[in-house]
Scaffold this active site. Structure first.
Site, PDB file in Angstrom:
ATOM      1  N   LYS A 210    -105.968  46.265  17.912  1.00 36.86           N
ATOM      2  CA  LYS A 210    -106.672  44.952  16.254  1.00 36.86           C
ATOM      3  C   LYS A 210    -107.495  47.214  15.915  1.00 36.86           C
ATOM      4  CE  LYS A 210    -109.922  42.596  16.394  1.00 36.86           C
ATOM      5  NZ  LYS A 210    -111.262  41.357  16.679  1.00 36.86           N
ATOM      6  N   GLU A 216    -106.053  53.024  25.406  1.00 37.78           N
ATOM      7  CA  GLU A 216    -104.653  53.530  26.216  1.00 37.78           C
ATOM      8  C   GLU A 216    -102.786  52.993  25.673  1.00 37.78           C
ATOM      9  OE1 GLU A 216    -108.041  51.807  28.815  1.00 37.78           O
ATOM     10  OE2 GLU A 216    -107.243  51.990  26.639  1.00 37.78           O
ATOM     11  N   GLY A 282    -110.593  39.257  22.151  1.00 39.26           N
ATOM     12  CA  GLY A 282    -109.263  39.952  22.407  1.00 39.26           C
ATOM     13  C   GLY A 282    -108.744  39.011  23.735  1.00 39.26           C
ATOM     14  N   ARG A 283    -109.539  38.160  24.830  1.00 41.12           N
ATOM     15  CA  ARG A 283    -109.616  37.631  25.814  1.00 41.12           C
ATOM     16  C   ARG A 283    -109.037  36.047  25.307  1.00 41.12           C
ATOM     17  NH1 ARG A 283    -114.376  39.444  25.911  1.00 41.12           N
ATOM     18  NH2 ARG A 283    -116.365  38.604  26.002  1.00 41.12           N
ATOM     19  N   GLU A 368    -115.645  38.687  32.277  1.00 37.76           N
ATOM     20  CA  GLU A 368    -114.937  39.397  31.273  1.00 37.76           C
ATOM     21  C   GLU A 368    -116.520  38.885  30.283  1.00 37.76           C
ATOM     22  OE1 GLU A 368    -112.980  43.032  29.106  1.00 37.76           O
ATOM     23  OE2 GLU A 368    -112.709  41.122  27.997  1.00 37.76           O
ATOM     24  N   HIS A 399     -99.531  29.808  52.510  1.00 38.71           N
ATOM     25  CA  HIS A 399     -99.662  31.053  53.983  1.00 38.71           C
ATOM     26  C   HIS A 399    -100.454  31.843  53.873  1.00 38.71           C
ATOM     27  CE1 HIS A 399     -96.598  28.923  55.845  1.00 38.71           C
ATOM     28  NE2 HIS A 399     -96.128  28.104  54.063  1.00 38.71           N
ATOM     29  N   LYS A 523    -115.341  53.956  29.988  1.00 38.56           N
ATOM     30  CA  LYS A 523    -113.839  53.717  29.040  1.00 38.56           C
ATOM     31  C   LYS A 523    -114.849  56.041  28.116  1.00 38.56           C
ATOM     32  CE  LYS A 523    -112.709  50.610  26.104  1.00 38.56           C
ATOM     33  NZ  LYS A 523    -112.724  49.999  25.060  1.00 38.56           N
TER      34      LYS A 523
END
Length: 561
Positions: A210, A216, A282-283, A368, A399, A523
């Site tokens: 944004k 990153e 964001g999420r 979050e 399993h 961060k």
């Protein structure tokens, strides 16, 4: 902004504590004594069939949970969110991800803080659809005129988890001969592996940030740009000059960002930049321009259907009484389990290989959002908050970790998700493999609910110490969610279901589910430690003893440095 209601001070909370103190779960007995339990606790949510009957609740407990929702103001808070009230208190923002999927002709029109939200949302959606059509038709090409065959999305967090999950889930709908890859981790291995085997002439990168400042994402974007230039120059497709490199970026990079100055500085044509707004977390952004890769690969119509699924659930939550409101009921059940019965985690178990990234997506959405220890007015929470969400597709999980759910000492509520029609119907001889798959889905929820008594084990001939080992206690709660098929619309419904489950829990706990300050400190410290990694002595000395020792190990063992 209204202050949060302390749930522990409500009369409903006192009722729930009384229920807990006298609680003796008995799913076998409840089912035997109540032939109407399944019908009463099964609900329709758009295209989803949701069976809550195997949860550890009685009608009285559910009634108290609904009263809790009423007393803390879940419905009022939801209405505030839809209207654009700044319920994200720490950032003084509206929370309007629901506006991303409102129809263009929705009434009344939504205007928030002077912004005509519906108009702006659909202006971006129309631009994305037009661009997607250009790529899919071959009108938009790479710098050498070749069609785009791979879209590589560069993002992290919500700019990655949503698109990659949806792409994996809806791969059968990718019909234009275009594949998607997703680059997120700053570990250089990620970019190296995701670009391996790609042809620079037919690859389109989407840089999703944004602010166009995410460390990153911008690091990976620069590395991808270098990869593009090197590959095109090595093949002779472009020359080794500034204009050739500029043209290459314009043909092979687009942006999802509102920072047009930084987009242009990177070399991306701002006509190919698609924005979203600060009221989209964001999420909660996969149905915004963050989904541009999906519109290209799946097609604009499938993306529109995807949004329609979200909106159908939004409408259900807005218009359905709390006692029949599926996302609210599921959120309240999670409160019952985590706050009153001591559950610490929640399993999501899709019996669909296509949903193999869905639990990972939910980890960000839920943890979050609700991993907070202060309420939206800054006061401490009065209950435990958040749950650890986790899971894997069935039957793989059977399993691996189902042993713990069946016979362990921890209470682990689980959501099972399945579809009647498979994307790839196959037969093993004359046996429908999908039917065998769903037999496992049904068997697991039955076994968890009803277990197996010592008498039943002994009746099969088992004796001695083995009887206890083969006894299953049952009363392990599950919710079963089924749909006809995993379509774009149904996937949108599933995502919105969990968005509103998360919202409900956040309101009960009185927290702001729409900020994420907890991710910031690490961060910030990484930026401070980076010079130490590079050998800056002052930066090294500024670290704590443990960090200095780890830096020393790194410097001694990093080869070629």
């Amino acid at each position: 902004m209204n202050a949060p209601v302390d749930p522990t001070t409500t009369s409903a909370w006192a009722e729930l504590e009384a229920h807990r103190d006298a609680f003796a779960p008995d799913l076998r007995g409840w089912f035997a004594a109540d032939p109407g339990r399944v019908e009463r606790l099964t609900f329709r949510l758009a295209d989803l069939h949701v069976d809550l009957s195997k949860n550890l609740v009685t009608d009285d407990i559910l009634a108290s949970l609904v009263r809790l929702a009423e007393q803390v103001g879940v419905a009022d808070r939801f209405a505030q969110m839809l209207a654009g009230v700044h319920i994200n208190t720490t950032e003084d923002r509206a929370v309007l991800h629901t506006a991303l999927r409102r129809p263009a002709d929705a009434s009344p029109v939504l205007v928030v803080d002077g912004q005509h939200v519906d108009h702006d949302v659909h202006e971006v959606l129309d631009r994305i659809a037009a661009f997607a059509d250009r790529v899919r038709s071959g009108q938009f090409t790479g710098v050498t005129g070749k069609r785009i065959t791979t879209v590589a999305n560069i993002g992290i967090g919500g700019s990655d988890l949503g698109p990659v999950m949806v792409y994996e889930a809806l791969k059968p709908y990718a019909d234009a001969g275009i594949e998607a890859r997703f680059i997120s981790n700053i570990d250089p291995t990620d970019l190296a592996q995701k670009t391996s085997g790609l042809d620079p002439e037919t690859t389109l990168f989407i840089v999703a940030s944004k602010t166009f400042t995410t460390l990153e994402t911008l690091t990976n974007a620069r590395l991808a740009r270098d990869w593009l230039w090197q590959g095109l120059q090595a093949s002779g497709a472009i020359g080794d000059d500034e204009q050739s490199r500029k043209d290459a970026v314009a043909h092979h990079f687009i942006a999802v960002s509102t920072a047009l100055d930084k987009v242009a500085e990177f070399g991306i044509d701002t006509d190919n930049a698609f924005g979203f707004w600060d009221w989209v977390g964001g999420r909660y952004s996969v149905d915004s321009a963050i989904g541009t890769s999906l519109a290209i690969v799946l097609g604009p119509q499938n993306f529109t259907d995807f949004l329609a699924g979200f909106h159908a659930v939004d409408e259900h939550v807005a218009s359905t009484p709390l006692e029949r409101n599926v996302p609210v009921l599921m959120g309240l059940l999670n409160v019952w389990y985590s706050n009153l019965l001591g559950a610490q985690s929640h399993a999501v178990l899709p019996y669909s290989q296509l949903l193999h990234r869905f639990p990972a997506y939910l980890q960000q959405l839920t943890m979050e959002s609700n991993g907070k220890s202060v309420r939206w007015d800054g006061s401490p929470v009065t209950t435990t908050t958040g749950e650890i969400f986790w899971g894997e597709p069935g039957t793989n999980g059977q399993h691996a970790f189902y042993q713990l759910i069946h016979q362990g000492t921890r209470l682990i509520p689980a959501d099972f998700i399945a579809f009647a029609d498979p994307a790839y119907p196959l037969e093993d001889g004359d046996r429908d493999v999908h039917g065998l798959f769903l037999a496992n889905f049904l068997a697991q929820t039955k076994a968890l609910a009803f277990g197996k008594t010592a008498e039943e084990v002994e009746a099969e001939g088992t004796t001695g110490a083995l009887v206890a080992a083969r006894t299953f206690p049952g009363n392990r709660p599950t919710t079963s969610i089924m749909g006809e098929a995993l379509t774009p619309k149904v996937l949108g419904e599933l995502i919105a279901l969990y968005e509103h489950i998360t919202f409900t829990q956040g309101v009960v706990w009185g927290i702001n589910s729409f900020d994420q300050w907890g991710v910031e400190l690490g961060k910030q410290l990484a930026l401070q430690i980076a010079p130490a990694i590079e050998g800056d002595e002052a930066a090294i000395e500024a670290q704590d003893a443990s960090t200095r020792a780890l830096l020393d190990y790194y410097h001694q063992h990093r080869s070629g440095r």
